[in-house]
Design an enzyme around this catalytic site. Structure first.
Site, PDB file in Angstrom:
ATOM      1  CG  HIS A 200      -0.248   0.474   2.457  1.00 42.19           C
ATOM      2  ND1 HIS A 200       0.492  -0.380   3.213  1.00 42.19           N
ATOM      3  CD2 HIS A 200      -0.155   1.687   3.042  1.00 42.19           C
ATOM      4  CE1 HIS A 200       1.012   0.273   4.231  1.00 42.19           C
ATOM      5  NE2 HIS A 200       0.641   1.531   4.155  1.00 42.19           N
TER       6      HIS A 200
HETATM    7  C1  UD1 Z   1      -1.671   6.045   5.389  1.00 41.98           C
HETATM    8  C2  UD1 Z   1      -0.311   6.475   5.931  1.00 41.98           C
HETATM    9  C3  UD1 Z   1       0.629   5.289   5.974  1.00 41.98           C
HETATM   10  C4  UD1 Z   1       0.004   4.123   6.716  1.00 41.98           C
HETATM   11  C5  UD1 Z   1      -1.338   3.797   6.058  1.00 41.98           C
HETATM   12  C6  UD1 Z   1      -2.009   2.638   6.739  1.00 41.98           C
HETATM   13  C7  UD1 Z   1       0.209   8.821   5.401  1.00 41.98           C
HETATM   14  C8  UD1 Z   1       1.086   9.714   4.611  1.00 41.98           C
HETATM   15  N1  UD1 Z   1       0.278   7.510   5.095  1.00 41.98           N
HETATM   16  O1  UD1 Z   1      -1.481   5.674   4.030  1.00 41.98           O
HETATM   17  O2  UD1 Z   1       1.823   5.656   6.640  1.00 41.98           O
HETATM   18  O3  UD1 Z   1       0.859   3.010   6.630  1.00 41.98           O
HETATM   19  O4  UD1 Z   1      -2.172   4.946   6.116  1.00 41.98           O
HETATM   20  O5  UD1 Z   1      -3.162   2.233   6.073  1.00 41.98           O
HETATM   21  O6  UD1 Z   1      -0.504   9.272   6.246  1.00 41.98           O
HETATM   22  N2  UD1 Z   1      -8.446   5.884   0.578  1.00 41.98           N
HETATM   23  C9  UD1 Z   1      -9.728   5.406   0.501  1.00 41.98           C
HETATM   24  N3  UD1 Z   1     -10.422   5.159   1.654  1.00 41.98           N
HETATM   25  C10 UD1 Z   1      -9.866   5.378   2.868  1.00 41.98           C
HETATM   26  C11 UD1 Z   1      -8.561   5.879   2.941  1.00 41.98           C
HETATM   27  C12 UD1 Z   1      -7.860   6.114   1.799  1.00 41.98           C
HETATM   28  O7  UD1 Z   1     -10.258   5.175  -0.572  1.00 41.98           O
HETATM   29  O8  UD1 Z   1     -10.521   5.130   3.878  1.00 41.98           O
HETATM   30  C13 UD1 Z   1      -7.689   6.117  -0.653  1.00 41.98           C
HETATM   31  C14 UD1 Z   1      -7.879   7.488  -1.195  1.00 41.98           C
HETATM   32  O9  UD1 Z   1      -7.886   7.399  -2.597  1.00 41.98           O
HETATM   33  C15 UD1 Z   1      -6.632   8.225  -0.751  1.00 41.98           C
HETATM   34  C16 UD1 Z   1      -5.603   7.127  -0.794  1.00 41.98           C
HETATM   35  O10 UD1 Z   1      -6.330   5.945  -0.414  1.00 41.98           O
HETATM   36  O11 UD1 Z   1      -6.318   9.303  -1.532  1.00 41.98           O
HETATM   37  C17 UD1 Z   1      -4.452   7.330   0.118  1.00 41.98           C
HETATM   38  O12 UD1 Z   1      -4.899   7.484   1.449  1.00 41.98           O
HETATM   39  P1  UD1 Z   1      -4.030   8.276   2.530  1.00 41.98           P
HETATM   40  O13 UD1 Z   1      -4.810   8.472   3.750  1.00 41.98           O
HETATM   41  O14 UD1 Z   1      -3.389   9.469   1.894  1.00 41.98           O
HETATM   42  O15 UD1 Z   1      -2.795   7.323   2.852  1.00 41.98           O
HETATM   43  P2  UD1 Z   1      -2.692   5.757   2.994  1.00 41.98           P
HETATM   44  O16 UD1 Z   1      -2.230   5.214   1.715  1.00 41.98           O
HETATM   45  O17 UD1 Z   1      -3.900   5.134   3.595  1.00 41.98           O
END
Ligand code: UD1
Length: 354
Positions: A200
């Site tokens: 991820h």
């Molecule tokens: C975040 C953390 C990472 C951690 C991970 C655990 C940061 C920079 N990264 O990464 O260190 O290991 O969480 O899971 O904070 N999205 C959804 N639904 C959700 C959440 C996210 O669809 O509930 C999608 C969205 O398109 C979003 C993308 O995932 O833009 C990235 O989500 P984001 O919260 O930026 O970071 P993670 O990849 O989850």
């Protein structure tokens, strides 16, 4: 003490539960604030009721966005609520955008900041998590490091706050799962004859071609590969057209509750992951781990011989899966606090906030 704990992502919920329980058991008041960085039910419903984490008293609902937008929205909300609630401290753990936001919000409101999982370093500002953790450590009044190595790394940077080696509550959470019993998953090949994979990290999902190549390599392994999909990865696969072919080894699954994931990890031939949390959990369970990264923060697991880096996938990944890394000695749980981190975090806060 009255502690405002900020969470926002899946790992913060998992790690937060033992600390939350320890705070309550010691007679303190905890107010839980959820930034809403993770909003998918599959990511937020990771713990069963009874795991010790109360429902959030405050939900900011910031949702997805760029690093800057997500941090700014959450920092503003945290500052407003901290100024209104006037806790003795804001507690936040880890290196997510929510962690940095909580650090900025606490400072803006003039509330002492406690940063958990302090001092963890990779040595590259290209990783968004590294930016977040360095900033949070230097804004903190009290730094709670998960290992002696992390405590030394934090102290070497001369932060303004006090650093304490206080253990890793993720190991406490592993003990909680063992005592609660694991969940089950519908499809599971015989023990030792499958791999559990997770992917991820932005470095693997957000570079063109990189995710597709890793998925191809996983799909071509000679063992079934169970891959619970993080929404970020699912979205990157959709956008990049990186769907595994019929008949390969990959089995795509929904994100699963913590207990079910650990149940799979325990029975896997090896765990293949870019998650720092799962890498540590595999180590503690004595399960070989293949790390889908070129470098990692949790070097203790590599030095002990239980994890091997295979950032390039391909032949390195195949070789690691054929001869999974098994350390010569049992994993050293004591180096991570031995499952007593939550109460040590609480004691460190009591002593500091007095
Ligand atoms: C975040 C953390 C990472 C951690 C991970 C655990 C940061 C920079 N990264 O990464 O260190 O290991 O969480 O899971 O904070 N999205 C959804 N639904 C959700 C959440 C996210 O669809 O509930 C999608 C969205 O398109 C979003 C993308 O995932 O833009 C990235 O989500 P984001 O919260 O930026 O970071 P993670 O990849 O989850």
């Amino acid at each position: 003490m009255r502690i405002l704990t900020a969470v926002g992502t899946r790992p913060q919920l998992v790690r937060g539960a033992p600390v939350s329980r320890a705070l309550r058991e010691a007679g303190h008041e905890e107010i839980l604030l959820h930034t809403g960085q993770h909003y998918d039910g599959a990511l937020t419903a990771i713990l069963p009721e009874g795991a010790g984490l109360p429902a959030p008293a405050v939900s900011l609902g910031v949702g997805s966005g760029s690093h800057g937008a997500q941090v700014a929205a959450a920092a503003r909300g945290i500052a407003e609520h901290a100024a209104r609630l006037l806790p003795d401290a804001v507690l936040v753990a880890g290196d997510t955008n929510s962690a940095l936001a909580a650090a900025l919000g606490a400072r803006a409101a003039g509330i002492p900041l406690v940063h958990g999982e302090a001092g963890v370093r990779l040595g590259s500002l290209e990783l968004p998590e590294e930016v977040n953790r360095i900033a949070a450590d230097h804004l903190a009044d009290l730094l709670l490091a998960p290992t002696a190595r992390a405590a030394a790394a934090a102290r070497a940077e001369k932060p303004r706050g006090r650093t304490v080696d206080a253990g890793d509550p993720l190991l406490d959470a592993l003990g909680d799962v063992a005592s609660r019993g694991e969940g089950t998953v519908a499809f599971e090949p015989p023990p030792g004859e499958f791999l559990l994979a997770t992917v991820h990290r932005a470095e693997n999902t957000d570079r063109p071609g990189r995710l597709a190549a890793l998925l191809r390599d996983l799909d071509a392994l000679r063992f079934p590969v169970l891959l619970p999909l993080h929404p970020r990865t699912r979205e990157a696969m959709r956008a990049g057209g990186a769907a595994p072919a019929e008949g390969g080894s990959l089995r795509l699954l929904e994100p699963m509750p913590h207990g079910a994931l650990l149940g799979l990890a325990r029975r896997a031939r090896a765990v293949v992951t870019d998650s720092g949390g799962l890498q540590r959990e595999a180590f503690w369970l004595g399960v070989p781990c293949v790390v889908l990264r070129y470098r990692c923060e949790w070097t203790e697991t590599v030095e002990a011989g239980w994890a091997v880096l295979a950032g390039g996938g391909g032949a390195d990944l195949r070789a690691a899966v054929e001869a999974p890394p098994r350390g010569e000695s049992a994993p050293d749980l004591g180096a991570f606090g031995g499952g007593t981190a939550a109460s040590r975090w609480v004691r460190a806060m009591e002593e500091f906030l007095g």
